[in-house]
Scaffold this active site. Structure first.
Site, PDB file in Angstrom:
ATOM      1  N   LYS A 107     100.758  57.299  35.647  1.00 61.41           N
ATOM      2  CA  LYS A 107      99.777  56.568  36.318  1.00 61.41           C
ATOM      3  C   LYS A 107     100.116  55.043  36.319  1.00 61.41           C
ATOM      4  O   LYS A 107      99.817  54.196  37.290  1.00 61.41           O
ATOM      5  CB  LYS A 107      98.259  56.554  35.908  1.00 61.41           C
ATOM      6  N   ASP A 138      89.981  58.143  40.420  1.00 67.39           N
ATOM      7  CA  ASP A 138      89.431  58.416  38.998  1.00 67.39           C
ATOM      8  C   ASP A 138      88.153  57.885  38.947  1.00 67.39           C
ATOM      9  O   ASP A 138      87.175  58.145  38.532  1.00 67.39           O
ATOM     10  CB  ASP A 138      90.446  58.161  37.947  1.00 67.39           C
TER      11      ASP A 138
HETATM   12  P1  NAD Z   1      94.733  58.435  27.057  1.00 67.61           P
HETATM   13  O1  NAD Z   1      95.442  58.992  25.902  1.00 67.61           O
HETATM   14  O2  NAD Z   1      95.449  57.498  27.758  1.00 67.61           O
HETATM   15  O3  NAD Z   1      93.500  57.661  26.273  1.00 67.61           O
HETATM   16  C1  NAD Z   1      92.523  58.540  25.321  1.00 67.61           C
HETATM   17  C2  NAD Z   1      92.096  57.497  24.225  1.00 67.61           C
HETATM   18  O4  NAD Z   1      91.241  57.990  23.463  1.00 67.61           O
HETATM   19  C3  NAD Z   1      93.249  56.833  23.344  1.00 67.61           C
HETATM   20  O5  NAD Z   1      93.157  55.318  23.480  1.00 67.61           O
HETATM   21  C4  NAD Z   1      92.837  57.359  21.979  1.00 67.61           C
HETATM   22  O6  NAD Z   1      93.173  56.311  20.816  1.00 67.61           O
HETATM   23  C5  NAD Z   1      91.295  57.465  22.365  1.00 67.61           C
HETATM   24  N1  NAD Z   1      90.845  58.609  21.173  1.00 67.61           N
HETATM   25  C6  NAD Z   1      91.072  59.727  20.749  1.00 67.61           C
HETATM   26  N2  NAD Z   1      90.220  60.274  19.933  1.00 67.61           N
HETATM   27  C7  NAD Z   1      89.105  59.259  19.891  1.00 67.61           C
HETATM   28  C8  NAD Z   1      88.205  59.432  19.095  1.00 67.61           C
HETATM   29  N3  NAD Z   1      87.838  60.450  18.198  1.00 67.61           N
HETATM   30  N4  NAD Z   1      87.289  58.319  19.064  1.00 67.61           N
HETATM   31  C9  NAD Z   1      87.787  57.380  19.733  1.00 67.61           C
HETATM   32  N5  NAD Z   1      88.680  57.088  20.470  1.00 67.61           N
HETATM   33  C10 NAD Z   1      89.644  58.292  20.280  1.00 67.61           C
HETATM   34  O7  NAD Z   1      94.009  59.694  27.781  1.00 67.61           O
HETATM   35  P2  NAD Z   1      93.484  59.517  29.370  1.00 67.61           P
HETATM   36  O8  NAD Z   1      94.390  59.461  30.525  1.00 67.61           O
HETATM   37  O9  NAD Z   1      92.450  58.207  29.152  1.00 67.61           O
HETATM   38  O10 NAD Z   1      92.630  60.818  29.256  1.00 67.61           O
HETATM   39  C11 NAD Z   1      91.629  60.993  28.443  1.00 67.61           C
HETATM   40  C12 NAD Z   1      90.931  62.477  28.644  1.00 67.61           C
HETATM   41  O11 NAD Z   1      90.372  62.402  30.257  1.00 67.61           O
HETATM   42  C13 NAD Z   1      91.810  63.634  28.899  1.00 67.61           C
HETATM   43  O12 NAD Z   1      91.261  64.725  28.300  1.00 67.61           O
HETATM   44  C14 NAD Z   1      92.082  63.795  30.324  1.00 67.61           C
HETATM   45  O13 NAD Z   1      92.370  65.285  30.597  1.00 67.61           O
HETATM   46  C15 NAD Z   1      90.604  63.706  30.943  1.00 67.61           C
HETATM   47  N6  NAD Z   1      90.541  63.077  32.449  1.00 67.61           N
HETATM   48  C16 NAD Z   1      89.947  63.803  33.115  1.00 67.61           C
HETATM   49  C17 NAD Z   1      89.824  63.780  34.368  1.00 67.61           C
HETATM   50  C18 NAD Z   1      88.847  64.431  35.253  1.00 67.61           C
HETATM   51  O14 NAD Z   1      89.046  64.584  36.490  1.00 67.61           O
HETATM   52  N7  NAD Z   1      87.707  65.112  34.769  1.00 67.61           N
HETATM   53  C19 NAD Z   1      90.465  62.753  34.986  1.00 67.61           C
HETATM   54  C20 NAD Z   1      91.370  61.961  34.298  1.00 67.61           C
HETATM   55  C21 NAD Z   1      91.436  62.214  32.790  1.00 67.61           C
END
Ligand code: NAD
Length: 278
Positions: free
Chosen positions: A68, A104
């Site tokens: 992305k 998103d």
């Molecule tokens: P990413 O890895 O870029 O970011 C996730 C963040 O969460 C990281 O910065 C990490 O340090 C933090 N993190 C992890 N565990 C944590 C905790 N217990 N407490 C606090 N922070 C914590 O990932 P992303 O691309 O932002 O995606 C995150 C989630 O969103 C994924 O599960 C993805 O599948 C989901 N998502 C869903 C949709 C949808 O359409 N529903 C769209 C995009 C992403």
């Protein structure tokens, strides 16, 4: 001709959702998933991939993890929101140009407003400051949230996300946070934007005892649709917004951008429920 480029997308429901809605609208729409894992592709292959999408006559691509951000320097134009977020999930190809968008944030906002329209001005905590968390923060602030606190186990990421959002919405409306309990005490709602709760990442990013009944609770995770967080929050009397709504509404937004037509969001949501067996 459309496609999805990302890693580990073999089980993605987006191709089925887009093709079925295309058929329902009388379009001959083909949507192909290009799984980077299956083909051994990395960000270094993106220029070739985009070049061939153009040559093969593709009208657009959805782009997902881990591309992305990597796609940004490779496209000709960017929507204001994609530029603000520094992330693209939808590339429209037309007239020899590639233009990047981000559905998103708009998808999450639409899904949220459909469930909790009265909560748009609330104070919220976003847990997880990656791409999803920044998009959620953007949607909350754009729809009028009074304040958004961003929290991440990686404090630097929380600060970066807060700085990015404050640039657009002002320092007084967004801040990084480190103490979840203290941030929730001042909030009306909380959003999980971490992978915690996904299949293979069991658990809850917010301890059950912090889920008081007057707090609304949203999740971006949608594999499974009913995460532990959503289940426990509902049992404690909280209003909940599960992650499936975002998955559908980001596809609704992408369909609009790709085709210039307004799809039937309820029909796409019904198809999504059918695909997920709900
Ligand atoms: P990413 O890895 O870029 O970011 C996730 C963040 O969460 C990281 O910065 C990490 O340090 C933090 N993190 C992890 N565990 C944590 C905790 N217990 N407490 C606090 N922070 C914590 O990932 P992303 O691309 O932002 O995606 C995150 C989630 O969103 C994924 O599960 C993805 O599948 C989901 N998502 C869903 C949709 C949808 O359409 N529903 C769209 C995009 C992403």
């Amino acid at each position: 001709m459309l496609g999805l480029v990302g890693a580990g997308i073999g089980a993605s429901l987006t191709p089925a959702m887009q093709e079925r809605e295309g058929r329902a609208m009388g379009l001959s729409l083909a949507y192909r998933a290009v799984d980077a894992d299956a083909h051994g592709l990395t960000a270094d292959d993106l220029p070739d991939l985009l070049c061939w999408a153009r040559r093969l006559g593709y009208d657009g691509l959805n782009v997902t993890h881990p591309f992305k951000q990597a796609v940004l320097p490779l496209i000709d134009g960017l929507s204001e929101e994609a530029a603000a977020l520094g992330a693209v999930n939808t590339v429209v190809i037309g007239g020899g140009r590639l233009v990047g968008h981000n559905t998103d944030w708009s998808g999450w906002g639409r899904a949220f407003r459909r469930v909790l329209p009265d909560a748009v001005r609330d104070r919220a905590v976003v847990v997880g400051a990656g791409g999803a968390g920044t998009a959620v923060g953007y949607a909350l602030l754009e729809q009028g949230a009074d304040h958004v606190a961003v929290l991440d186990t990686d404090g630097l990421r929380a600060e970066e996300a807060a700085v990015r959002l404050a640039k657009w919405f002002g320092d007084d409306r967004v801040s990084p946070a480190t103490d979840l309990a203290a941030a929730l005490a001042e909030a009306d709602g909380v959003v999980n934007a971490t992978p915690v709760g996904m299949l293979g990442h069991d658990g809850m990013p917010v301890p059950a005892e912090l889920l008081r009944p007057d707090l609304w609770v949203a999740d971006v995770v949608y594999f499974p649709l009913e995460t532990q967080l959503v289940r426990v929050a509902r049992a404690r009397g909280c209003r909940v917004v599960p992650g499936g709504g975002m998955a559908v509404q980001q596809a609704v937004g992408a369909f609009e951008l790709f085709t210039g037509l307004t799809p039937d969001a309820d029909r796409m949501a019904a198809h999504f429920r059918q695909l997920t067996g709900r």
